[in-house]
Design an enzyme around this catalytic site. Structure first.
Site, PDB file in Angstrom:
ATOM      1  N   ASP A  20     -24.764 -14.947 -10.610  1.00 32.35           N
ATOM      2  CA  ASP A  20     -23.858 -15.676 -11.320  1.00 32.35           C
ATOM      3  C   ASP A  20     -22.793 -16.562 -10.539  1.00 32.35           C
ATOM      4  O   ASP A  20     -22.592 -16.403  -9.416  1.00 32.35           O
ATOM      5  CB  ASP A  20     -23.043 -14.712 -12.448  1.00 32.35           C
ATOM      6  N   ASN A  68     -29.873 -17.473 -22.369  1.00 25.13           N
ATOM      7  CA  ASN A  68     -29.464 -18.821 -21.776  1.00 25.13           C
ATOM      8  C   ASN A  68     -30.287 -19.674 -22.434  1.00 25.13           C
ATOM      9  O   ASN A  68     -29.833 -21.064 -21.996  1.00 25.13           O
ATOM     10  CB  ASN A  68     -29.903 -18.689 -20.348  1.00 25.13           C
TER      11      ASN A  68
END
Ligand code: IPE
Ligand code: IPE
Ligand code: MG
Length: 251
Positions: A20, A68
């Site tokens: 991330d 996502n």
């Protein structure tokens, strides 16, 4: 037992990583988010080679979550192109190094070209005996459990499985990565401390390591630091330290 044997026994067998912070890494330099994703690929390369050198059995990398898809279409498009390019350029090298590449997640939503690349890469490396690399793409921990429940239910419906035979190990067998040891170390970069629907079942006893570093900055030193932290934890699996010590005395 030799000292180095003791050391390698205490290494994590399966490391899962939530990669991330690509977007924030890019933004900090006044660059577009996709610049971060491209540089994230370099960190993936470094992580794979360092983990293989350490003798880790399996590494699972969260590349794209089932959530996502909600990102701007242009960003999703770039990520898909990046998968295709990286699969094409890296697979031979992974194969040469005896590594096994698998893509876990609901692949049906990917375009045909990508699905074909994935299949080729998996087939080419399927008999390799080295470290297993799981790329989690369109993966969700809830999805994983859902597909396991479906396939178990189908067997019950077909009469080939008795409801009474459903236990934890049967469920484990129907999840993705059923042949790989459970995750013992989870790493998440960028300072966020959540699971974001990554593996749920498989993380039941994982040690969780959070680092402020953004993913594109993650390198061999970062991995060594995480693994060292892991080794220095006293891992109990729900039993007391005395019970573990008693085990050692009977050896
Ligand atoms: C992780 O970086 C990569 C993917 C989720 C594909 P992010 O894109 O989430 O970056 P941040 O969290 O916005 O900085
Ligand atoms: C998790 O990162 C998924 C991947 C690293 C692929 P996100 O950045 O998408 O997670 P949230 O949305 O911040 O929880
Ligand atoms: Mg993020």
């Amino acid at each position: 037992m030799h000292n180095s044997q003791v050391f390698s026994d205490s290494l994590p067998k399966h490391i899962a990583i939530i990669m991330d912070g690509n977007g924030r890494w890019a933004k900090a330099q006044g660059k577009p988010r996709v610049f971060g994703h491209k540089n994230g690929v370099k960190a993936v390369r470094k992580t794979i080679s360092s983990a293989a050198k350490l003798g880790i059995k399996a590494v699972s990398l969260f590349a794209f979550s089932s959530e996502n898809w909600r990102r701007p279409e242009a960003e999703v498009g770039v990520l898909m192109e990046l998968f295709i390019t990286v699969l094409s350029s890296e697979v031979k090298k992974l194969h040469k190094n005896n590594l096994q590449l698998r893509v876990i997640g609901d692949k049906s939503r990917f375009n045909e070209r990508l699905q074909k690349k994935i299949e080729e890469a998996e087939t080419l490396t399927s008999t390799n005996t080295g470290m297993v690399i799981n790329i989690a793409a369109n993966y969700g921990g809830k999805w994983d459990i859902q597909q396991a429940v479906k396939s178990i239910s189908q067997k019950v419906q077909a009469g080939s499985l008795d409801v009474e035979a459903i236990d934890e190990s049967l469920i484990t067998q129907h999840l993705t990565m059923s042949d790989i040891p459970e995750v013992d170390l989870l790493i998440r970069t960028s300072g966020e401390c959540r699971i974001s629907n990554f593996m749920l079942w498989q993380l039941a006893y994982a040690e969780m390591y959070f680092t402020e570093q953004y993913w594109p900055d993650f390198n061999e030193d970062s991995l060594v630091e995480a693994v060292t932290w892991f080794i220095n934890r006293e891992r109990r699996f729900g039993c007391t330290g005395e019970q573990v010590k008693a085990l050692m005395e009977t050896e």
